[in-house]
Design a protein around this motif. Structure first.
Motif, PDB file in Angstrom:
ATOM      1  N   MET A   9      14.562  43.318 -36.740  1.00  0.00           N
ATOM      2  CA  MET A   9      16.016  43.374 -36.882  1.00  0.00           C
ATOM      3  C   MET A   9      16.326  43.421 -38.391  1.00  0.00           C
ATOM      4  O   MET A   9      15.768  42.656 -39.177  1.00  0.00           O
ATOM      5  N   ILE A  10      17.172  44.360 -38.771  1.00  0.00           N
ATOM      6  CA  ILE A  10      17.595  44.457 -40.175  1.00  0.00           C
ATOM      7  C   ILE A  10      19.109  44.411 -40.204  1.00  0.00           C
ATOM      8  O   ILE A  10      19.771  45.212 -39.540  1.00  0.00           O
ATOM      9  N   VAL A 145      19.465  40.016 -43.877  1.00  0.00           N
ATOM     10  CA  VAL A 145      18.440  39.307 -43.102  1.00  0.00           C
ATOM     11  C   VAL A 145      17.532  40.360 -42.472  1.00  0.00           C
ATOM     12  O   VAL A 145      18.015  41.298 -41.836  1.00  0.00           O
ATOM     13  N   ILE A 146      16.235  40.226 -42.690  1.00  0.00           N
ATOM     14  CA  ILE A 146      15.269  41.047 -41.959  1.00  0.00           C
ATOM     15  C   ILE A 146      14.398  40.090 -41.151  1.00  0.00           C
ATOM     16  O   ILE A 146      13.820  39.148 -41.697  1.00  0.00           O
ATOM     17  N   ASP A 147      14.349  40.321 -39.862  1.00  0.00           N
ATOM     18  CA  ASP A 147      13.528  39.509 -38.971  1.00  0.00           C
ATOM     19  C   ASP A 147      12.483  40.427 -38.347  1.00  0.00           C
ATOM     20  O   ASP A 147      12.801  41.297 -37.552  1.00  0.00           O
ATOM     21  N   ALA A 148      11.241  40.260 -38.772  1.00  0.00           N
ATOM     22  CA  ALA A 148      10.160  41.112 -38.271  1.00  0.00           C
ATOM     23  C   ALA A 148       9.269  40.272 -37.367  1.00  0.00           C
ATOM     24  O   ALA A 148       8.293  39.670 -37.812  1.00  0.00           O
ATOM     25  N   GLY A 149       9.653  40.210 -36.118  1.00  0.00           N
ATOM     26  CA  GLY A 149       8.861  39.469 -35.145  1.00  0.00           C
ATOM     27  C   GLY A 149       8.720  37.995 -35.482  1.00  0.00           C
ATOM     28  O   GLY A 149       7.683  37.386 -35.204  1.00  0.00           O
ATOM     29  N   GLY A 150       9.735  37.426 -36.078  1.00  0.00           N
ATOM     30  CA  GLY A 150       9.678  36.001 -36.384  1.00  0.00           C
ATOM     31  C   GLY A 150       9.357  35.694 -37.829  1.00  0.00           C
ATOM     32  O   GLY A 150       9.484  34.550 -38.260  1.00  0.00           O
ATOM     33  N   PRO A 161      20.865  28.502 -41.537  1.00  0.00           N
ATOM     34  CA  PRO A 161      20.159  27.803 -40.452  1.00  0.00           C
ATOM     35  C   PRO A 161      19.178  28.749 -39.772  1.00  0.00           C
ATOM     36  O   PRO A 161      19.549  29.842 -39.372  1.00  0.00           O
ATOM     37  N   ILE A 162      17.932  28.340 -39.675  1.00  0.00           N
ATOM     38  CA  ILE A 162      16.889  29.151 -39.046  1.00  0.00           C
ATOM     39  C   ILE A 162      16.267  28.327 -37.922  1.00  0.00           C
ATOM     40  O   ILE A 162      15.754  27.233 -38.172  1.00  0.00           O
ATOM     41  N   ASP A 163      16.312  28.836 -36.719  1.00  0.00           N
ATOM     42  CA  ASP A 163      15.654  28.128 -35.610  1.00  0.00           C
ATOM     43  C   ASP A 163      14.144  28.306 -35.716  1.00  0.00           C
ATOM     44  O   ASP A 163      13.650  29.402 -35.990  1.00  0.00           O
ATOM     45  N   LEU A 164      13.438  27.222 -35.521  1.00  0.00           N
ATOM     46  CA  LEU A 164      11.972  27.245 -35.531  1.00  0.00           C
ATOM     47  C   LEU A 164      11.503  27.049 -34.097  1.00  0.00           C
ATOM     48  O   LEU A 164      11.660  25.963 -33.519  1.00  0.00           O
ATOM     49  N   GLU A 165      10.971  28.124 -33.531  1.00  0.00           N
ATOM     50  CA  GLU A 165      10.579  28.091 -32.119  1.00  0.00           C
ATOM     51  C   GLU A 165       9.462  27.081 -31.891  1.00  0.00           C
ATOM     52  O   GLU A 165       8.505  27.010 -32.662  1.00  0.00           O
ATOM     53  N   HIS A 166       9.601  26.320 -30.817  1.00  0.00           N
ATOM     54  CA  HIS A 166       8.541  25.380 -30.445  1.00  0.00           C
ATOM     55  C   HIS A 166       7.423  26.150 -29.742  1.00  0.00           C
ATOM     56  O   HIS A 166       7.690  26.997 -28.893  1.00  0.00           O
TER      57      HIS A 166
ATOM     58  N   VAL B  72      20.932  32.017 -38.116  1.00  0.00           N
ATOM     59  CA  VAL B  72      21.020  33.413 -38.551  1.00  0.00           C
ATOM     60  C   VAL B  72      19.746  34.166 -38.175  1.00  0.00           C
ATOM     61  O   VAL B  72      19.711  35.396 -38.188  1.00  0.00           O
ATOM     62  N   ALA B  73      18.687  33.436 -37.849  1.00  0.00           N
ATOM     63  CA  ALA B  73      17.433  34.069 -37.418  1.00  0.00           C
ATOM     64  C   ALA B  73      16.586  33.000 -36.736  1.00  0.00           C
ATOM     65  O   ALA B  73      16.896  31.798 -36.788  1.00  0.00           O
TER      66      ALA B  73
END
Lengths: 266, 78
Positions: A9-10, A145-150, A161-166, B72-73
């Motif tokens: 996601m970009i 924001v660039i999200d490349a597979g996490g 704020p960035i969610d950190l997957e469990h 945001v991510a």
């Protein structure tokens, strides 16, 4: 959008230019489709390599040098032995012993030629994703924001704020980053994993690495560096970690730890 | 990074003390600006850089045990 073997996601001004360069870079650097990289791996050498392949290989070799070979692009034969040839869903560990990981210092690199040691093949998957993401962000202006597979690369003038997957589908934690530009890299032994193996190879054993951790996150000013640091943590090389980064890791029981010269339970 | 030691005279020591107090004051102020007091008990502040590494980058990243703000991510292994 699906790219680099994952969802990307970009968001930000100039995203079209970033997407365009991403597609060009992936076409050259992928090992999953015919590319200049696969040509190099099949032939063992490549005359007049494209500039981006040279730069990506040079980047990977610099990391191999700075990590004393712990994070090296030469793990591909071992990764294939472990089962990850083209599709990890169908991966199976091969019989016999894994092939040795070649010495990164034996790769010949010049503007005219890339030559690999005999039997060696490059997998840029460990370093190229973050390198590509940082590179294409040059097209973006203002906040992005660039999200490349996490793996996340962002620049924001406000708190992020960035969610950190469990790793075990427990409740997400959340990281609150100050304004600025940050790379957040997370590696997991539970993703791209199959019966008897996973995608992170320990070059000292040529086998999928063993660790007390199942998921590791690094946060700092460079996404490229953060990605490498996660591998070093998995390899138990905390003494080589870059200062000024934040390190978090989930253990086999799903407990979250942070590193500040030693590991502490959060 | 290697550390160095320095002996301060009285004026320098006072200046250092004042700077330290201002730094702590600023730090505390920023903390309360950034973090809702209700959520502090659920957070941990991660500050990996020691005082001897003031020239290096040291993000103050707060870690919450649950999602507090709209993200945001989302970072995850891939």
């Amino acid at each position: 959008m699906y790219a680099l073997g994952t969802e990307v996601m970009i968001s930000g001004q100039g995203a079209e230019g970033a997407w365009e360069e991403l597609e060009q870079l992936e076409a050259t650097l992928t090992r999953f489709k015919p590319s200049k990289l696969t040509e190099l791996n099949q032939q063992g050498s490549l005359n007049h390599p494209p500039e981006v392949l040279l730069e990506a290989v040079e980047h990977a070799l610099e990391i191999a040098k700075s990590t004393h070979g712990l994070v090296t692009p030469l793990i591909l034969p071992a990764l294939k032995w472990a089962g990850y040839k083209e599709c990890f869903q169908a991966a199976q560990v091969e019989a016999g012993l894994p092939p040795d990981v070649a010495d990164w210092a034996d790769v010949e690199l010049s503007g005219e030629l890339i030559r690999l040691p005999q039997g060696a093949e490059l997998d840029l998957g460990g370093t190229a994703k973050s390198w590509i993401v940082e590179r294409i962000s040059r097209h973006l202006s203002g906040n992005f924001v660039i999200d490349a597979g996490g793996d996340v690369w962002l620049k924001r003038e406000e708190l992020s704020p960035i969610d950190l997957e469990h790793p075990f589908a427990g409740e997400s934690c959340q990281l609150l980053l100050p304004p600025g530009q940050f790379g957040i890299a997370t590696s997991s032994l539970l993703k791209r994993a199959w019966r008897g193996g996973h995608h992170l190879i320990d070059p000292r054993t040529s086998r999928p690495l063993s660790s007390r951790w199942v998921q590791v996150t690094a946060i700092g000013p460079s996404l490229c560096t953060a990605e490498v640091m996660t591998k070093l943590i998995f390899l138990g090389a905390e003494e080589s970690l870059e200062k000024g980064y934040v390190y978090l890791a989930f253990d086999q029981q799903g407990q979250l730890w942070r590193y500040e010269e030693s590991w502490y339970l959060v | 990074m290697t550390g160095t030691t320095k002996k301060f005279n009285k004026a320098e020591a006072t200046l250092v003390l004042l700077s330290a107090c201002m730094g702590i004051g600023l730090g505390v102020g920023m903390r309360y600006v950034k973090i809702n007091a209700d959520t502090i008990s659920a957070s941990t502040t991660v500050q990996p850089a020691s005082l001897s590494q003031t020239s290096s980058f040291s993000p103050q990243v707060n870690v919450y045990r649950q999602s507090v703000y709209r993200p945001v991510a989302r970072t995850r292994g891939s």
